[in-house]
Design a protein around this motif. Structure first.
Motif, PDB file in Angstrom:
ATOM      1  N   VAL A 347       0.691  -1.198  -0.037  1.00  0.00           N
ATOM      2  CA  VAL A 347       0.075  -0.091  -0.121  1.00  0.00           C
ATOM      3  C   VAL A 347       0.949   1.238  -0.062  1.00  0.00           C
ATOM      4  N   GLU A 348       2.232   0.958  -0.044  1.00  0.00           N
ATOM      5  CA  GLU A 348       3.205   2.243   0.270  1.00  0.00           C
ATOM      6  C   GLU A 348       3.517   2.654  -1.286  1.00  0.00           C
ATOM      7  N   ASP A 349       3.144   4.086  -1.828  1.00  0.00           N
ATOM      8  CA  ASP A 349       3.524   4.372  -3.112  1.00  0.00           C
ATOM      9  C   ASP A 349       4.780   5.398  -3.054  1.00  0.00           C
ATOM     10  N   SER A 350       5.289   5.425  -1.806  1.00  0.00           N
ATOM     11  CA  SER A 350       6.701   6.406  -1.738  1.00  0.00           C
ATOM     12  C   SER A 350       7.731   5.478  -0.763  1.00  0.00           C
ATOM     13  N   PRO A 351       7.962   4.381  -1.154  1.00  0.00           N
ATOM     14  CA  PRO A 351       8.758   3.342  -0.528  1.00  0.00           C
ATOM     15  C   PRO A 351      10.302   3.965  -0.378  1.00  0.00           C
ATOM     16  N   ASN A 352      11.141   3.611   0.489  1.00  0.00           N
ATOM     17  CA  ASN A 352      12.621   4.088   0.731  1.00  0.00           C
ATOM     18  C   ASN A 352      13.427   2.763   1.113  1.00  0.00           C
ATOM     19  N   ALA A 353      14.746   2.916   0.738  1.00  0.00           N
ATOM     20  CA  ALA A 353      15.765   2.056   1.175  1.00  0.00           C
ATOM     21  C   ALA A 353      16.947   2.801   1.109  1.00  0.00           C
ATOM     22  N   TRP A 354      18.010   2.185   1.819  1.00  0.00           N
ATOM     23  CA  TRP A 354      19.085   2.918   2.109  1.00  0.00           C
ATOM     24  C   TRP A 354      20.217   1.509   2.187  1.00  0.00           C
ATOM     25  N   LYS A 355      21.537   1.752   1.869  1.00  0.00           N
ATOM     26  CA  LYS A 355      22.635   0.828   1.786  1.00  0.00           C
ATOM     27  C   LYS A 355      23.902   1.678   2.407  1.00  0.00           C
ATOM     28  N   ALA A 356      24.782   0.869   3.407  1.00  0.00           N
ATOM     29  CA  ALA A 356      26.057   1.472   3.805  1.00  0.00           C
ATOM     30  C   ALA A 356      27.349   0.480   3.593  1.00  0.00           C
ATOM     31  N   ILE A 357      28.324   0.887   2.941  1.00  0.00           N
ATOM     32  CA  ILE A 357      29.253  -0.129   2.223  1.00  0.00           C
ATOM     33  C   ILE A 357      30.723   0.376   3.001  1.00  0.00           C
ATOM     34  N   ILE A 358      31.431  -0.531   3.536  1.00  0.00           N
ATOM     35  CA  ILE A 358      32.740  -0.471   3.927  1.00  0.00           C
ATOM     36  C   ILE A 358      33.783  -1.155   2.854  1.00  0.00           C
ATOM     37  N   ASP A 359      34.504  -0.762   2.053  1.00  0.00           N
ATOM     38  CA  ASP A 359      35.245  -0.985   0.772  1.00  0.00           C
ATOM     39  C   ASP A 359      36.461  -1.026   1.219  1.00  0.00           C
ATOM     40  N   VAL A 360      37.405  -2.176   1.385  1.00  0.00           N
ATOM     41  CA  VAL A 360      38.853  -2.292   1.758  1.00  0.00           C
ATOM     42  C   VAL A 360      39.594  -2.997   0.731  1.00  0.00           C
ATOM     43  N   LYS A 361      40.485  -2.530   0.093  1.00  0.00           N
ATOM     44  CA  LYS A 361      41.381  -3.154  -0.787  1.00  0.00           C
ATOM     45  C   LYS A 361      42.425  -3.885  -0.208  1.00  0.00           C
ATOM     46  N   GLN A 362      42.762  -4.845  -0.895  1.00  0.00           N
ATOM     47  CA  GLN A 362      43.805  -5.873  -0.391  1.00  0.00           C
ATOM     48  C   GLN A 362      45.130  -5.148   0.252  1.00  0.00           C
ATOM     49  N   GLU A 363      45.376  -3.831  -0.460  1.00  0.00           N
ATOM     50  CA  GLU A 363      46.766  -3.161  -0.043  1.00  0.00           C
ATOM     51  C   GLU A 363      46.453  -3.116   1.403  1.00  0.00           C
ATOM     52  N   ALA A 364      45.390  -2.929   1.938  1.00  0.00           N
ATOM     53  CA  ALA A 364      45.044  -2.492   3.271  1.00  0.00           C
ATOM     54  C   ALA A 364      45.494  -3.542   4.395  1.00  0.00           C
ATOM     55  N   PHE A 365      45.047  -4.724   3.992  1.00  0.00           N
ATOM     56  CA  PHE A 365      45.168  -5.719   5.056  1.00  0.00           C
ATOM     57  C   PHE A 365      46.295  -6.520   4.643  1.00  0.00           C
ATOM     58  N   GLY A 366      46.913  -6.437   3.226  1.00  0.00           N
ATOM     59  CA  GLY A 366      47.930  -7.211   2.736  1.00  0.00           C
ATOM     60  C   GLY A 366      47.484  -8.620   2.437  1.00  0.00           C
ATOM     61  N   PHE A 367      46.446  -9.453   2.733  1.00  0.00           N
ATOM     62  CA  PHE A 367      46.263 -10.699   2.560  1.00  0.00           C
ATOM     63  C   PHE A 367      44.771 -10.792   1.921  1.00  0.00           C
ATOM     64  N   THR A 368      43.840  -9.878   2.003  1.00  0.00           N
ATOM     65  CA  THR A 368      42.523  -9.850   1.368  1.00  0.00           C
ATOM     66  C   THR A 368      41.974  -8.700   1.156  1.00  0.00           C
ATOM     67  N   SER A 369      41.006  -8.425   0.359  1.00  0.00           N
ATOM     68  CA  SER A 369      40.067  -7.481   0.173  1.00  0.00           C
ATOM     69  C   SER A 369      38.703  -7.848   1.034  1.00  0.00           C
ATOM     70  N   LEU A 370      38.063  -6.722   1.173  1.00  0.00           N
ATOM     71  CA  LEU A 370      37.013  -6.957   1.923  1.00  0.00           C
ATOM     72  C   LEU A 370      35.743  -6.025   1.385  1.00  0.00           C
ATOM     73  N   TRP A 371      34.565  -6.272   0.999  1.00  0.00           N
ATOM     74  CA  TRP A 371      33.486  -5.464   0.651  1.00  0.00           C
ATOM     75  C   TRP A 371      32.181  -5.926   1.803  1.00  0.00           C
ATOM     76  N   LEU A 372      31.745  -4.897   2.548  1.00  0.00           N
ATOM     77  CA  LEU A 372      30.940  -5.556   3.443  1.00  0.00           C
ATOM     78  C   LEU A 372      29.886  -4.191   3.218  1.00  0.00           C
ATOM     79  N   GLU A 373      28.549  -4.916   3.014  1.00  0.00           N
ATOM     80  CA  GLU A 373      27.293  -4.161   2.625  1.00  0.00           C
ATOM     81  C   GLU A 373      26.338  -4.410   3.601  1.00  0.00           C
ATOM     82  N   TYR A 374      25.541  -3.331   3.963  1.00  0.00           N
ATOM     83  CA  TYR A 374      24.352  -3.263   5.084  1.00  0.00           C
ATOM     84  C   TYR A 374      23.357  -2.715   4.011  1.00  0.00           C
ATOM     85  N   ALA A 375      22.162  -3.336   3.763  1.00  0.00           N
ATOM     86  CA  ALA A 375      21.099  -2.549   3.166  1.00  0.00           C
ATOM     87  C   ALA A 375      19.687  -3.039   3.908  1.00  0.00           C
ATOM     88  N   LYS A 376      18.784  -1.887   3.841  1.00  0.00           N
ATOM     89  CA  LYS A 376      17.615  -2.102   4.354  1.00  0.00           C
ATOM     90  C   LYS A 376      16.617  -1.587   3.462  1.00  0.00           C
TER      91      LYS A 376
END
Length: 496
Positions: A347-376
């Motif tokens: 019944v909602e004609d103006s719905p909404n959503a959002w997302k937040a992301i942490i993006d870490v390249k492998q150069e930061a950790f040295g052994f792995t990259s990380l993409w962490l995403e939370y969405a509502k």
């Protein structure tokens, strides 16, 4: 260097651009002179001007400043479609040799370097590249629900991508791009014209693209990986304009979609024809912070109430990116839809959503990259990107139908993580994890996880072996999926 000999060197570069036959304007170059035609061609093209008294003085030594002027004028008229590799190499050497003189004459050497780079990139006028992708898929269940993993049976060998790009450089400001790709099914594959557009520069440094092209503002903002755009990453037939104004990158487009299907020569409604338009302003405040506002509109030519999901839709969103270091970034976006009528089941004609992301390249950790995403995803919020199969298939790079159990009348929370480890130039491993929490009584979470390894056999060819598993939960309410399935996929990819 005698002036006549220098002229001959330049003639070799611009012969195709100069008139084949041109009168020689210099009184001291007789018609029976061996260089008469060559000097006439360059004079007609404005490359050599001679002296005020109407003479050429070809036997005098040419100064370095005169030679530099000759080089600059030659670059302005040389035909990039007909210049050979040897011609371009000669131009590069001449620019390097006479750099100081060109500077002294007020010639912008960086612009000359750009012109030479264009010549070098587009020798012959055409550039061709492409991609070939072949998947061997082995599923745990045969047609468990009929759409998971996009299989036609339990196992499948699928040539799912063959793309051929062609680009014709018309001049420094204009190019034509074409892409041929796959159409049809695995059983009856065909070829279709997927993209065809012209790009050109208009006055006031406005770039125009006209034809059938793809835009992807979510990718420009770094809001997704894999193929998980919510609204963009879409093909449009129309006009697209971009301009940089100070710290702002501006974009505007308008297009039209003809959405009826044809079966046996007769039109079958597949949706209403509609106009599509969008506006974007991306502000790069500095190298560590950017902010963008975006808007899209999908407006029907004729509203057909019989098609339940087909009506006027608009979506607006703001997104940002903060770079804490070159390897660590925080990004986010907030979306709100303006629907002409609510989606089925809501019944909602103006719905909404959002997302937040942490993006870490492998150069930061040295052994792995990380993409962490939370969405509502709020009640009634719907992705309308056909490339993504709409919202039922979001976050499913391997085809697991992750959101198929979503009740659009309830909120949904998503957590998604992707990791990648590049061990050397040959070997890479990767993992993915997804969980969707549905705010619906009697409905379990859906989880999806993946692990795989990629081997870069040559710079152009790679092999990837992956295992993907989806679990929709146990004993879900009637009308929802229960159980689990898995896929083993061997992919061969060639870029050329």
């Amino acid at each position: 260097m005698r002036k006549v000999m220098a002229v001959l060197a330049v003639v070799a570069l611009v012969a195709f651009a100069a008139p084949a036959l041109a009168a020689n304007p210099f009184m001291d170059v007789p018609m029976n002179h061996w260089a008469y035609d060559a000097i006439g061609q360059l004079a007609a093209s404005g490359i050599v001007n001679g002296y005020p008294d109407g003479t050429f003085k070809g036997n005098q030594p040419m100064t370095r400043y005169e030679m530099a002027t000759l080089v600059a004028r030659a670059l302005a008229v040389v035909d990039m479609n007909k210049a050979s590799k040897q011609d371009v190499e000669m131009l590069k050497k001449l620019v390097v040799e006479f750099k100081d003189e060109l500077d002294a004459l007020g010639v912008k050497v960086d612009q000359i370097d750009k012109r030479v780079a264009v010549l070098e990139e587009n020798i012959g006028g055409w550039k061709i590249w492409g991609q070939f992708r072949f998947d061997a898929k082995f599923a745990g269940e045969r047609d468990l629900y009929g759409d998971e993993y996009n299989l036609r049976g339990k196992n499948e060998f699928d040539l799912n991508r063959y793309r051929l790009w062609l680009r014709k450089t018309i001049d420094e400001n204009t190019s034509l791009t074409i892409r041929l790709g796959r159409s049809g099914t695995t059983l009856q594959p065909g070829v279709r014209w997927e993209r065809f557009y012209v790009e050109t520069m208009l006055p006031w440094d406005v770039k125009m693209t006209v034809g059938q092209w793809l835009y992807d503002w979510e990718d420009e903002s770094g809001l997704y990986i894999d193929e998980d755009a919510w609204f963009t990453d879409a093909i449009v037939k129309g006009f697209y304009f971009t301009k940089t104004l100070g710290m702002a990158d501006l974009a505007f487009f308008v297009g039209h979609e003809e959405r009826d299907a044809t079966v046996n020569g007769e039109a079958v409604p597949g949706g209403n024809d509609r106009f599509v338009g969008g506006v974007r302003a991306n502000f790069n405040f500095n190298e560590n912070f950017r902010f963008a506002i975006n808007g899209l509109a999908f407006l029907l030519d004729d509203d057909d109430a019989a098609i339940a999901t087909d009506f006027d839709k608009k979506v607006y969103w703001a997104d940002f990116g903060v770079n804490f270091t070159p390897s660590i970034a925080f990004k986010g976006a907030y979306f709100i839809e303006d629907l002409d009528r609510p989606m089925v089941g809501s019944v909602e004609d103006s719905p909404n959503a959002w997302k937040a992301i942490i993006d870490v390249k492998q150069e930061a950790f040295g052994f792995t990259s990380l993409w962490l995403e939370y969405a509502k995803l709020g009640e009634g919020f719907w992705f309308y990107n056909n490339n993504n199969g709409y919202d039922a298939f979001a976050w499913d790079a391997f085809g697991a139908s992750n959101l198929i159990n979503r009740n659009i009348n309830q909120d949904t929370t998503v957590l998604f993580a992707s990791l990648s480890q590049k061990w050397n130039d040959k070997w890479t491993t990767f993992q993915r994890y997804f969980v969707a929490d549905f705010d619906t009584a009697g409905l379990d979470d859906t989880t999806n996880w993946t692990f795989g390894v990629k081997y870069q056999y040559t710079p152009a060819m790679s092999f990837e072996l992956a295992y993907d598993n989806v679990d929709w939960g146990d004993n879900n309410a009637a009308g929802y999926r229960s159980g689990d399935d898995h896929l083993i996929r061997l992919r061969t990819l060639v870029n050329f």
